[in-house]
Scaffold this motif. Structure first.
Motif, mmCIF file in Angstrom:
data_model
loop_
_atom_site.group_PDB
_atom_site.id
_atom_site.type_symbol
_atom_site.label_atom_id
_atom_site.label_comp_id
_atom_site.label_asym_id
_atom_site.label_seq_id
_atom_site.Cartn_x
_atom_site.Cartn_y
_atom_site.Cartn_z
ATOM 1 N N SER A 205 0.809 -1.228 0.000
ATOM 2 C CA SER A 205 0.000 0.000 0.000
ATOM 3 C C SER A 205 0.837 1.271 0.000
ATOM 4 C CB SER A 205 -0.927 0.005 1.219
ATOM 5 O OG SER A 205 -0.159 -0.061 2.413
ATOM 6 N N THR A 206 2.140 1.154 -0.037
ATOM 7 C CA THR A 206 3.000 2.333 0.071
ATOM 8 C C THR A 206 3.689 2.635 -1.247
ATOM 9 O OG1 THR A 206 3.467 1.694 2.362
ATOM 10 C CG2 THR A 206 4.889 3.380 1.384
ATOM 11 N N PRO A 207 3.418 3.790 -1.868
ATOM 12 C CA PRO A 207 4.151 4.152 -3.087
ATOM 13 C C PRO A 207 5.649 4.272 -2.797
ATOM 14 C CG PRO A 207 2.224 5.535 -2.820
ATOM 15 C CD PRO A 207 2.385 4.783 -1.531
ATOM 16 N N LEU A 208 6.438 4.038 -3.822
ATOM 17 C CA LEU A 208 7.894 4.014 -3.660
ATOM 18 C C LEU A 208 8.521 5.133 -4.478
ATOM 19 C CD1 LEU A 208 10.467 2.440 -2.645
ATOM 20 C CD2 LEU A 208 10.376 1.234 -4.845
ATOM 21 N N TYR A 209 9.342 5.963 -3.819
ATOM 22 C CA TYR A 209 10.066 7.009 -4.537
ATOM 23 C C TYR A 209 11.296 6.410 -5.212
ATOM 24 C CZ TYR A 209 13.060 11.016 -5.513
ATOM 25 O OH TYR A 209 13.869 11.926 -6.135
ATOM 26 N N ILE A 210 11.427 6.664 -6.506
ATOM 27 C CA ILE A 210 12.602 6.209 -7.253
ATOM 28 C C ILE A 210 13.302 7.428 -7.836
ATOM 29 C CG2 ILE A 210 13.449 4.849 -9.214
ATOM 30 C CD1 ILE A 210 11.170 2.960 -8.868
ATOM 31 N N ARG A 211 14.557 7.599 -7.436
ATOM 32 C CA ARG A 211 15.350 8.716 -7.949
ATOM 33 C C ARG A 211 15.924 8.376 -9.327
ATOM 34 N NH1 ARG A 211 21.100 10.901 -5.648
ATOM 35 N NH2 ARG A 211 21.678 8.858 -6.491
ATOM 36 N N ASN A 212 16.734 7.324 -9.368
ATOM 37 C CA ASN A 212 17.337 6.871 -10.624
ATOM 38 C C ASN A 212 17.041 5.397 -10.841
ATOM 39 O OD1 ASN A 212 18.751 9.332 -11.401
ATOM 40 N ND2 ASN A 212 20.151 8.914 -9.692
ATOM 41 N N LEU A 213 16.855 5.024 -12.102
ATOM 42 C CA LEU A 213 16.614 3.632 -12.461
ATOM 43 C C LEU A 213 17.712 3.181 -13.422
ATOM 44 C CD1 LEU A 213 14.566 1.280 -12.134
ATOM 45 C CD2 LEU A 213 13.490 2.082 -14.250
#
Length: 338
Positions: free
Chosen positions: A166-174
């Protein structure tokens, strides 16, 4: 654009291949692993890719893949310098271990497997290619660069192991990594090249034409150049095993064919741009939470898409219920598995 709701489907337990893994370089950076099969599937239909890699469900009937994998096992052992008898035994053991129900195997059964391999070893007993036991089944992880995303990923539990649903995930770089295995490095027609085993029941001009622009072979050639910079590798040999189902009189047709394809540096550079664009589209769909259908591939010369009945259902809950049923099983395919 409305994203898919958070999935209520009970996701596969490990072992399972997740697209994302944490990067050791930064807590907000992640690595996305793609192999040729996942890129090809995504090119054909993003929605099927979501079912296959996001929800982690694949058709239960995997007999063609099991048969092809067992054939690879036998050929790998043979080209590593093993005996033909050991190659046959290992192929049979691999098939038996992965075939869920021999009664459902049809004509791609263990007897056909053994007879095809025996015929192959006889046919190529005096081979005109040079092989190297230390250059068989070469695993690779090839970096393709990274995308600065700076975005929230909805439903990260679909793409990342052990993450709260249920928790969105912050992604800086992929960071993008292409993975796979090169079947063989060979010497043929006075030069080094890659070789790849292919099994098919549909042979003809279109079968062979597909390899002239094959993302897999151009990509594997690119990787081979990086792995072996002293070898001028710019070609690929398709090592084809063509099998037809038995006729009404029980006659089985098996043929062995090979063809070489050459790839220019321009094609290799274009491949890198193509893959980067496809992966960028993949990441976009992951971030929006919506993977659209490409209905051109619902029905093809290979038959009906295995998710065709799923997509015909109107409600997402109905689709997830069907994917959770006996017709589908956990996706635990890993191109780097031995």
């Amino acid at each position: 654009m409305t994203p898919f709701p958070t999935s209520s489907l009970s996701l596969p337990s490990s072992p399972r291949v997740f697209v994302l893994t944490p990067s050791p370089s930064h807590p907000d950076d992640y690595i996305a692993h793609f192999d040729n099969s996942s890129i090809e599937a995504f090119s054909q239909c993003p929605r099927a890719t979501f079912f296959r890699q996001g929800l982690g469900r694949v058709p239960t009937n995997q007999i063609p893949l099991i048969f092809g994998g067992a054939l690879h096992t036998g050929l790998d052992h043979y080209y590593k310098g093993g005996t033909t008898s050991d190659a046959l035994a290992l192929a049979a053991a691999d098939y038996t271990a992965r075939c869920p129900d021999p009664s459902l195997s049809g004509w791609r059964n263990i007897d056909r497997l053994i007879s095809v391999l025996q015929a192959y070893f006889t046919h190529y007993s005096s081979d005109n290619i040079t092989t190297y036991p230390d250059k068989v089944e070469i695993p690779f992880t090839y970096p393709l660069g990274h995308f600065p995303l700076n975005s929230l990923l909805p439903s990260p539990h679909l793409w990342l192991e052990s993450h709260p649903p249920s928790t969105p995930l912050y992604i800086r770089n992929l960071s993008i990594v292409w993975t796979g295995r090169i079947d063989l490095i060979i010497h043929h027609l006075s030069q080094f090249m890659i070789a790849d085993h292919k099994t098919t029941s549909i042979e003809g001009p279109t079968f062979w034409e597909q390899f002239s622009l094959s993302q897999q072979f151009i990509g594997y050639t690119t990787v081979a150049q990086a792995l072996y910079p002293d070898f001028p590798i710019n070609a690929a040999l398709v090592n084809c095993v063509y099998m037809r189902p038995p006729t009404a009189k029980g006659v089985e047709k098996t043929e062995f064919m090979r063809q070489v394809y050459y790839y220019s540096q321009e094609k290799i550079d274009e491949w890198k741009r193509d893959i980067a664009t496809l992966v960028g589209n993949y990441a976009h769909y992951m971030l929006t939470g919506y993977f659209p259908k490409h209905t051109t591939w619902c029905i093809s010369k290979y038959g009906r898409c295995p998710y065709h009945q799923v997509c015909q259902l109107d409600k997402e809950a109905q689709r997830e219920e069907m994917l959770g049923g006996w017709e589908f099983t956990n996706n635990n395919w890993n191109p780097l598995d031995v």
